[in-house]
Structures are given as structure tokens and as C-alpha cells.
Write a protein that holds these residues in place. Structure first.
Motif, PDB file in Angstrom:
ATOM      1  N   ASP A  70       7.231   0.026   6.237  1.00 42.16           N
ATOM      2  CA  ASP A  70       6.708   1.290   5.717  1.00 42.16           C
ATOM      3  C   ASP A  70       5.465   1.723   6.497  1.00 42.16           C
ATOM      4  O   ASP A  70       4.577   0.903   6.787  1.00 42.16           O
ATOM      5  N   ASP A  71       5.404   3.008   6.817  1.00 38.61           N
ATOM      6  CA  ASP A  71       4.210   3.552   7.470  1.00 38.61           C
ATOM      7  C   ASP A  71       3.188   3.923   6.396  1.00 38.61           C
ATOM      8  O   ASP A  71       2.885   5.103   6.167  1.00 38.61           O
ATOM      9  N   ASN A  72       2.652   2.920   5.715  1.00 34.25           N
ATOM     10  CA  ASN A  72       1.667   3.186   4.683  1.00 34.25           C
ATOM     11  C   ASN A  72       0.423   2.339   4.899  1.00 34.25           C
ATOM     12  O   ASN A  72       0.352   1.508   5.813  1.00 34.25           O
ATOM     13  N   VAL A  73      -0.586   2.557   4.060  1.00 30.56           N
ATOM     14  CA  VAL A  73      -1.871   1.895   4.230  1.00 30.56           C
ATOM     15  C   VAL A  73      -1.743   0.382   4.104  1.00 30.56           C
ATOM     16  O   VAL A  73      -2.331  -0.377   4.881  1.00 30.56           O
ATOM     17  N   ALA A  74      -0.959  -0.094   3.150  1.00 32.32           N
ATOM     18  CA  ALA A  74      -0.837  -1.537   2.937  1.00 32.32           C
ATOM     19  C   ALA A  74      -0.300  -2.234   4.177  1.00 32.32           C
ATOM     20  O   ALA A  74      -0.846  -3.260   4.616  1.00 32.32           O
ATOM     21  N   CYS A  75       0.771  -1.702   4.755  1.00 30.54           N
ATOM     22  CA  CYS A  75       1.363  -2.336   5.935  1.00 30.54           C
ATOM     23  C   CYS A  75       0.428  -2.255   7.133  1.00 30.54           C
ATOM     24  O   CYS A  75       0.372  -3.177   7.959  1.00 30.54           O
ATOM     25  N   ARG A  76      -0.311  -1.148   7.237  1.00 25.34           N
ATOM     26  CA  ARG A  76      -1.262  -1.040   8.345  1.00 25.34           C
ATOM     27  C   ARG A  76      -2.358  -2.103   8.230  1.00 25.34           C
ATOM     28  O   ARG A  76      -2.757  -2.722   9.224  1.00 25.34           O
ATOM     29  N   GLU A  77      -2.848  -2.332   7.016  1.00 24.14           N
ATOM     30  CA  GLU A  77      -3.883  -3.348   6.811  1.00 24.14           C
ATOM     31  C   GLU A  77      -3.402  -4.725   7.286  1.00 24.14           C
ATOM     32  O   GLU A  77      -4.155  -5.491   7.875  1.00 24.14           O
TER      33      GLU A  77
ATOM     34  N   ALA B 208      -3.012  -6.492   0.067  1.00 21.98           N
ATOM     35  CA  ALA B 208      -3.055  -5.082   0.467  1.00 21.98           C
ATOM     36  C   ALA B 208      -2.344  -4.185  -0.543  1.00 21.98           C
ATOM     37  O   ALA B 208      -2.744  -3.040  -0.760  1.00 21.98           O
ATOM     38  N   LEU B 209      -1.288  -4.704  -1.174  1.00 20.17           N
ATOM     39  CA  LEU B 209      -0.550  -3.917  -2.160  1.00 20.17           C
ATOM     40  C   LEU B 209      -1.383  -3.611  -3.399  1.00 20.17           C
ATOM     41  O   LEU B 209      -1.058  -2.682  -4.154  1.00 20.17           O
TER      42      LEU B 209
ATOM     43  N   GLY C  78       0.160   2.646  -1.147  1.00 23.94           N
ATOM     44  CA  GLY C  78       1.393   3.332  -0.781  1.00 23.94           C
ATOM     45  C   GLY C  78       1.197   4.632  -0.042  1.00 23.94           C
ATOM     46  O   GLY C  78       2.179   5.312   0.273  1.00 23.94           O
ATOM     47  N   ALA C  79      -0.057   4.998   0.232  1.00 19.44           N
ATOM     48  CA  ALA C  79      -0.322   6.263   0.925  1.00 19.44           C
ATOM     49  C   ALA C  79       0.226   6.214   2.343  1.00 19.44           C
ATOM     50  O   ALA C  79      -0.009   5.262   3.084  1.00 19.44           O
ATOM     51  N   LEU C  80       0.975   7.225   2.730  1.00 19.19           N
ATOM     52  CA  LEU C  80       1.561   7.256   4.075  1.00 19.19           C
ATOM     53  C   LEU C  80       0.499   7.511   5.129  1.00 19.19           C
ATOM     54  O   LEU C  80      -0.426   8.302   4.927  1.00 19.19           O
ATOM     55  N   ILE C  81       0.634   6.854   6.263  1.00 20.56           N
ATOM     56  CA  ILE C  81      -0.263   7.111   7.391  1.00 20.56           C
ATOM     57  C   ILE C  81       0.395   8.025   8.418  1.00 20.56           C
ATOM     58  O   ILE C  81      -0.268   8.518   9.325  1.00 20.56           O
TER      59      ILE C  81
ATOM     60  N   ALA D  67      -8.652   1.283  16.164  1.00 17.61           N
ATOM     61  CA  ALA D  67      -7.720   0.171  15.960  1.00 17.61           C
ATOM     62  C   ALA D  67      -6.319   0.647  16.309  1.00 17.61           C
ATOM     63  O   ALA D  67      -6.058   1.847  16.434  1.00 17.61           O
ATOM     64  N   ILE D  68      -5.396  -0.305  16.465  1.00 13.30           N
ATOM     65  CA  ILE D  68      -4.003   0.008  16.764  1.00 13.30           C
ATOM     66  C   ILE D  68      -3.424   0.861  15.634  1.00 13.30           C
ATOM     67  O   ILE D  68      -3.570   0.526  14.459  1.00 13.30           O
TER      68      ILE D  68
END
Length: 771
Positions: free
Chosen positions: A375-382, A393-394, A400-403, A640-641
């Protein structure tokens, strides 16, 4: 039916586990089943989480995008909580056979007797993982047989092995040589030659190795009969007044055919409400459908790298179409419409998956159900940045906010993910919006509702209808869209009798075909490979002949040039004739005077680059007018990446050093250190304040949209366009990140910068402690 008592198996790392034996209950929660294999008896509760992320687990987080192969950190059992001699780190998504509560077999043990394409597929996955593992300092994992496990056609790591020193592909070649004796006869000769190339150092990087294996997979794949079925459906759901989702082929469609342009399905989940979300999702479908129809998808144009690039550009085209409409309608902030995207395409022997947002793709085989998109969201980015464990992160408010999503900003800041999977057995690719995937509904129901497709006990259409029903009854908070792609791959009777494969030696690195050219590769002659057993060798001889002629021509040209230089300097009449000709063409300034002394040393000219390696120096191109610091000639570096927000800019004429290189599914990212900037711009450049707090960084937020609403009572996320602000100029010594592709067009290689240009950077031969 949901199994409410499903066991959650974990793998233990660390000193603390060494003193534990089967039957022990660690920290009153984790039951030891056998050596280092545990069961969480309280999976409904969060595990203990660390205050800080230690370096020992960082590679697991940074390789989160490779979760198909790499286990993830579940949590911690501290020595304080367990009263053991040391901490224990717990890994989930580990290759464990739940039926027998044992580890999956080692690749080396499963190698003997496997089909030719299966063996190649395993090696291809190892090649794909080589560069990401090198970047994270864990490539030794690929050289440790007991850590390489297999689940069907999937290679999975038991754990990560840190590198004592960076390994070389030659070591991987030596490992593969140990498997030659049990290699399938069809590929034994190919693998022997490939290992020789690796050990000799002719294969120098993972992409080159994948290229060789890709060719062999394509040849083997042509001896499979392949059939594709597609079913799509979308539903408004139980709580929405209108449907912002869209799919292709249109809802209710049932298709059957062969791999190719028509063997494609798309799911889009709109963002922006009734007056935007459903428009954006339909716009995206229209653009992607048109782009697919323009792609010449047939065997004579098989080139996986080119097709991957085309799918990325198709997603960007859909993005720009929606963004342009947002701009023309003067939509700002939360009024801007957008959409997620997940697309599956069956082409020849592979499945391609393109993805943006939080709609998902799941790959279902007889051995398991695997989420292949992140998912392209904040949790996965963290997690990907190494800042947090996934379960931690969840718990964030905006997890769940999309990046990113299609249509919100320019495609310059969009990073679609395109993955590909060689297919050597029957499988189902499920594409769905979060109306189904929320609350782990797919993980709950795949075995009962999707797996029967593979043995023919349920039709594709019925499975689609059941999944929509499950989404409405067990979730029900959103629109739901489902697309199922059933790929059947059966080895023909003559599949084990065709001529063995071989490869030509690699005299030079593989040159990638330009994305704009749909040129056939050496494997894709107009004649079908299956027409005769001699086809493989015939193609090989053609390739070797063309290469030898080309090599001979180069040698002739080199000798002619050498003779010309000799004649110029040592045969006066020839030299005078060349001087005269040069003067008539270029004027006197273009003459070469062998007898004169140069007035001053000519500095080496920087050259264009195609790729950048760690430690190399680069210089940002100046404008045609030579204006240092011109606005268009600069690099915009991120903090950051994956960050959309620009940390700061570096003007033209500046010299930078590549200090790190990371391979991600969105492409290579470079960490650049500013060595020096031109004096003309340095005095006016305020130093920006560093900002590591994610809560205050300007980034996309989420539109209140049914497509991205979380199942919790927390505020619905929204997608908000990045606001363009004046970015501060970075100063010498500061660092930032940029995608490699965005950098190469704007920089020149500068292998030997002078001391002033070197500035704050350390030249390789200088004192490493110098600043």
C-alpha cells in the motif's frame, strides 16, 4: 468459514532463544514448538515493540517491498519481560509449513526433479533479490543454502544473514555450480555456461544476470500451453449512495483467451466524492485501455524491461489526464479528484502487476495466498524507511493516509510500481479495492473461495460474486470492486524433449533496448520456437555470428585509426596534408601542432552518464547560456526515499558525490552529498533547518473518500496536492535523496574533481576523517 483459532507462527532470533526448549512459554505468551519456532497464543494483542530500531533489524524493514521473499519483524521479547539471558526478535511471514509445524524445504533439497522452468524461476528470483540485498548488506543470505526455502515456485528467506564484507556474483555462481549435477537436462548446459560467466566476472550485476535468465525462461515458457480467463465486478456496497470504483473489462464481464493485450484487468478506486472520484477512476480506465491497445504485445516484441517502462508511462499518462482536468476545473486541496490503480496483465510467460495507491493484488497458487502489492500509505512508508515496525506504524492516527494516487499532482512526483512474475503453474491473480481487502478478508477467505478455481470446482464468475458478497456482508463500509485473472500453464508433451538451452559468452555488458523502440530480441524470431527442436541452437549461432562480425569490424576500425595516428606523427607529408585539411575545415585554432608546447593543461571534460554508482562524483549541467544556478538546471533533493516534499535544491555547476544507492520497486534512489556549489549562488543560499518529524512535513494527505476510508472511527484520510513552495538551497556537506532516473539527465560524470570542487566531500584516496 473464518478460522478463529488460526495459529500465528513466528521465528525467533537473538541470544534469549538459545536457552529455550519445546513446551516453554516465553513471557507468558509465546509457546516454543521446536527449535526457534514459536506460536503466539495471544495474536489479538500487540507484541512488545522497541523504543528504537536497532541496526540488526533495519534490513528487514527496508526490504519490506520484497515481502514475498523476506520475513518481517513482528515484535520484540525483551530480556526484561522474559527474564531470559537476552532479547528475542520475532519474525512473521516465515517459510513455515503450518500443517506439520516445520520449516519449508530448502531450495537445494527441492532442486532435484524440478521442472526446467521451475529451476530457472528460482534462480531468477535470486537474481532479482541480489541488488536489494547488496544495498542492505545482507546478500550473504543468498549464499547460505539453509536460509533459502521454497514454497511452490516461490523462493523465501528464513532470515537475513548480515554481510561481513560485500560478496560478489562470482560466489553466487560457485553456489549454483553445486546444483549443476541435478539441473534439468534442458537447462544444464545453459546453467553451466552461466555459472562460468559469473565465476569469471563477466556477469557484473544482478540486472545482467536477470537478463540472461529471462532469455532462458522465455524459451522454456514457449513449451507451455497457456490459457487466461478474466472476470470483473463492481458494487456500490451497503453504505454508499454511489460507486466511485471502476474496472476493466466492464463489470460483469467474463473473458477467455490467450496471454496478450486483451488478457488484462484493471481496478480503480476513486477519490474525491461523487463529483470527482468516479470521474477520475473512469478517466484512468480510459487512458490505460487506450495505452494497452497501442502496445504491440506479441512474442516478436518481447522485452520485459521495455514493457515495464511502458506500463509505468501508461500510469503516468492516466495521472496527467486527471491532474490536467483538476487544473482546468480549478480544483484545489480536497476538491482535487484522484484514484488508486491496480492492473494485471498476462503476457507470454509472465504476469505484470502495476500499482499506485492502496488497491491490492493477491497471487493465489496451490501453496498459498500472497499479497504482492504494498500500500502507498503512511504506515508502509514508515516501515520502508526503517523508522518503525509495521504493527507499530499501523497504530498511528494517519497510518492509512495515502502518500500517492493518480491525478493529485504532476507525474514528476508519481512513482508507479510495476512487478513481473514468471508463471510456471496454474494461478489466480486477484485485484481488488479496499472494500474487500480491509480487515484481512482476503487472507480469511482465499482458501475456501478462490483456491477451488484451480481445480475447477468453482467457476470464475461464481468466485467473483462470492467475494463481492463477502465484502458487503463482512465489511460493508465501502464500494467494492473485484477482478480475477485465472492463468493456466500446462507443459506440453514435448516440453521435456526440446533441444537443450545454451547462451553465448558475454563479451560486453548487456545494452538495454530503448523504451521507445519495440525491437525483437535475439530470442524472438518470427518463427515459433516450438516448431523444431533445433530452433534454440539456430538462434544462438545467428547471435554469435553477428557478434563476431561486429567485433571484427571494431578491430579493423581500431587498426585503421592507429595507422592514421602513426602516419600523422611519423610521415611528414601525411601530417601536413591533415593539417591543411583541418585548417580549411576548422580554422587555425583546430590544428594539431605536434611540435608546439601546449600553453596550458586542458582539464578533463565531464561526460554524460546513464547510471551512477556509490562513491562517484557528478556535476550538475549548466544551462546552454552558461548561467550558473539557473532555475531549470538544478537538482531537487528529498529528505528520504519516496518523499514528495523537496528538502532543498542544488544549483547548476555544483559538484556532488553519490554516498548511497538503494534499489526499490519504484526504481533506484540515490543519496547525494553536496560537495561544492558555485560561489555566485552560495552567498544567497540560506541553510534550511532539518526536519525529521513526519507530522510536520508537507506531504499528500487523504481526501475523505469511501475508497480510502479506514474501518476505524478515526477521521477519513484525504489526498491533498503538494503545495509548491520556494525550496531553500542546500549547502556543501548536506545530503538528500533523488531518483536516479531524475538525476542522470541533469548531471555529468566528474571522476576527478579539483580540490575546490571536492569541497566538503572526501575523495576516495584522501583521509577518511577529513571534512
Amino acid at each position: 468459514m473464518q478460522n478463529s483459532v488460526a495459529k500465528h507462527y513466528l521465528w525467533a532470533l537473538g541470544e534469549g532463544i538459545k536457552g529455550c526448549k519445546p513446551g516453554d512459554l516465553i513471557a507468558g505468551r509465546y509457546l516454543v514448538k521446536r527449535d526457534r519456532l514459536l506460536v503466539d497464543t495471544q495474536p489479538e494483542h500487540l507484541p512488545e515493540l522497541p523504543d528504537e530500531i536497532p541496526s540488526v533489524v533495519t534490513p528487514y524493514l527496508r526490504l519490506f517491498a520484497y515481502q514475498l521473499h523476506v520475513p518481517q519483524v513482528y515484535g520484540l521479547v525483551s530480556s526484561k519481560m522474559s527474564k531470559l539471558s537476552g532479547d528475542i526478535w520475532l519474525l512473521e511471514n516465515v517459510p513455515i509449513l503450518k500443517v506439520t509445524e516445520s520449516l519449508m524445504p530448502e531450495l537445494a533439497d527441492s532442486w532435484k526433479g524440478a521442472a526446467a522452468m521451475r529451476q530457472l524461476n528460482w534462480l531468477w528470483q535470486m537474481a532479482q533479490l541480489w541488488q536489494p540485498c547488496i544495498a542492505q548488506g545482507v546478500a550473504s543470505t543468498l549464499l547460505t543454502p539453509e536460509l533459502l526455502r521454497v514454497e511452490g515456485q516461490l523462493v523465501r528467506f528464513l532470515e537475513l544473514q548480515p554481510d561481513r564484507k560485500p560478496p560478489h556474483l562470482s560466489q553466487l555462481g560457485k553456489l549454483w555450480q553445486q546444483w549443476l549435477e541435478d539441473a534439468h537436462p534442458t537447462i544444464a548446459n545453459f546453467l553451466r555456461q552461466l555459472c562460468q560467466q559469473m565465476v569469471a566476472g563477466q556477469v557484473r550485476h544482478g540486472e545482467q544476470l536477470m537478463g540472461q535468465l529471462d532469455k532462458a525462461l522465455a524459451k522454456c515458457g514457449r513449451f507451455y500451453d497457456r490459457h487466461v480467463e478474466i472476470a470483473t465486478g463492481t458494487d456500490v456496497g451497503r453504505s454508499r449512495a454511489h460507486n466511485e470504483d471502476a474496472c476493466y473489462p466492464p463489470s460483469g464481464t467474463l473473458l477467455a483467451g490467450s496471454p496478450g493485450a486483451e488478457a488484462c484487468a484493471i481496478v480503480c478506486d476513486g477519490i474525491g466524492g461523487q463529483d470527482g472520484g468516479e470521474v477520475a477512476s473512469e478517466e484512468a480506465i480510459g487512458v490505460l485501455r487506450d495505452k494497452l491497445q497501442q502496445m504491440p504485445l506479441h512474442q516478436a516484441n518481447w522485452d520485459p524491461l521495455s514493457l515495464t517502462s511502458k506500463l509505468e508511462r501508461a500510469a503516468c499518462a492516466a495521472n496527467d489526464k486527471i491532474a490536467s482536468r483538476n487544473d482546468s476545473e480549478h480544483r484545489q486541496g480536497r476538491q482535487r479528484m484522484g484514484t488508486t490503480l491496480v492492473m494485471g496483465l498476462a503476457h507470454i510467460h509472465e504476469l505484470y502487476v502495476a500499482h499506485v495507491g492502496d488497491s491490492r493484488a493477491y497471487w493465489i497458487t496451490r501453496t498459498g495466498c500472497y499479497q504482492v502489492t504494498l500500500d502507498d500509505n503512511v504506515a508502509c512508508r514508515e516501515v520502508r524507511l526503517g523508522y518503525s515496525l509495521y504493527r507499530d506504524a499501523l497504530e498511528q492516527v494517519a497510518a492509512g493516509a495515502l502518500i500517492q494516487a493518480l491525478g493529485i499532482t504532476s507525474s514528476n512526483t508519481l512513482h508507479p510500481t510495476v512487478q513481473r512474475f514468471p508463471v510456471d503453474e496454474d494461478c489466480v491473480l486477484l485485484l481488488c479495492s479496499d472494500g474487500l481487502s480491509d480487515k484481512d478478508r482476503v487472507e480469511e477467505c482465499w482458501e475456501a473461495e478462490i483456491l477451488p478455481i484451480l481445480d475447477g470446482s468453482i467457476s470464475l464468475g461464481k468466485a467473483r460474486d462470492r467475494l463481492i458478497e463477502i465484502a458487503n456482508t463482512r465489511n460493508g463500509h465501502d464500494n467494492v470492486t473485484v477482478a480475477l485473472i485465472h492463468c493456466q500453464a500446462h507443459l506440453r508433451e514435448d516440453g521435456n524433449t526440446f533441444t537443450e538451452l545454451s547462451v553465448a559468452p558475454l563479451d560486453t555488458p548487456i545494452e538495454l533496448i530503448s523504451d521507445s523502440e519495440d525491437l525483437p530480441t535475439d530470442l524472438t524470431e518470427s518463427t515459433s520456437f516450438g516448431e523444431g527442436n533445433s530452433q534454440g541452437k539456430t538462434q544462438l549461432l545467428r547471435q554469435e555470428k553477428s557478434k563476431s562480425l561486429f567485433s571484427l569490424l571494431l578491430k579493423i576500425l581500431f587498426l585503421l585509426g592507429l595507422g592514421g595516428v602513426f602516419a600523422y606523427f611519423f610521415i611528414p607529408p601525411v601530417g601536413r596534408a591533415i593539417d591543411t585539411a583541418g585548417e580549411s575545415i576548422f580554422g587555425k585554432r583546430g590544428l594539431i601542432n605536434a611540435g608546439s608546447t601546449p600553453e596550458k593543461t586542458v582539464e578533463s571534460v565531464a561526460s554524460p552518464v546513464k547510471s551512477l554508482e556509490t562513491g562517484s562524483f557528478i556535476e550538475i549541467k549548466s544551462s546552454a547560456a552558461g548561467e550558473l544556478g539557473k532555475e531549470g538546471d538544478r537538482l531537487d533533493l528529498r529528505g528520504a526515499i519516496g518523499e514528495l516534499t523537496v528538502k532543498g535544491t542544488v544549483p547548476a555547476g555544483s559538484v556532488l558525490q553519490v554516498t548511497n544507492k538503494q534499489l526499490t520497486p519504484q526504481g533506484n534512489w540515490l543519496e547525494l552529498k553536496v560537495c561544492s556549489i558555485p560561489e555566485i549562488v552560495r552567498s544567497n543560499s540560506p541553510k534550511p533547518e532539518s526536519n525529521k518529524d513526519f507530522s510536520t512535513v508537507s506531504k499528500p494527505t487523504l481526501n475523505p473518500s469511501p475508497a480510502v476510508a479506514t474501518p476505524t472511527p478515526s477521521p477519513s484520510p484525504v489526498v491533498k496536492p503538494t503545495v509548491e513552495v520556494e525550496s531553500a538551497k542546500l549547502q556543501p556537506g548536506e545530503i538528500g535523496w533523488i531518483q536516479e532516473q531524475a538525476a542522470v539527465d541533469k548531471v555529468l560524470s566528474n571522476p576527478a574533481p579539483n580540490p575546490n570542487q571536492q569541497g566538503k566531500c572526501v575523495y576516495p584516496d584522501s583521509n577518511p576523517n577529513a571534512n
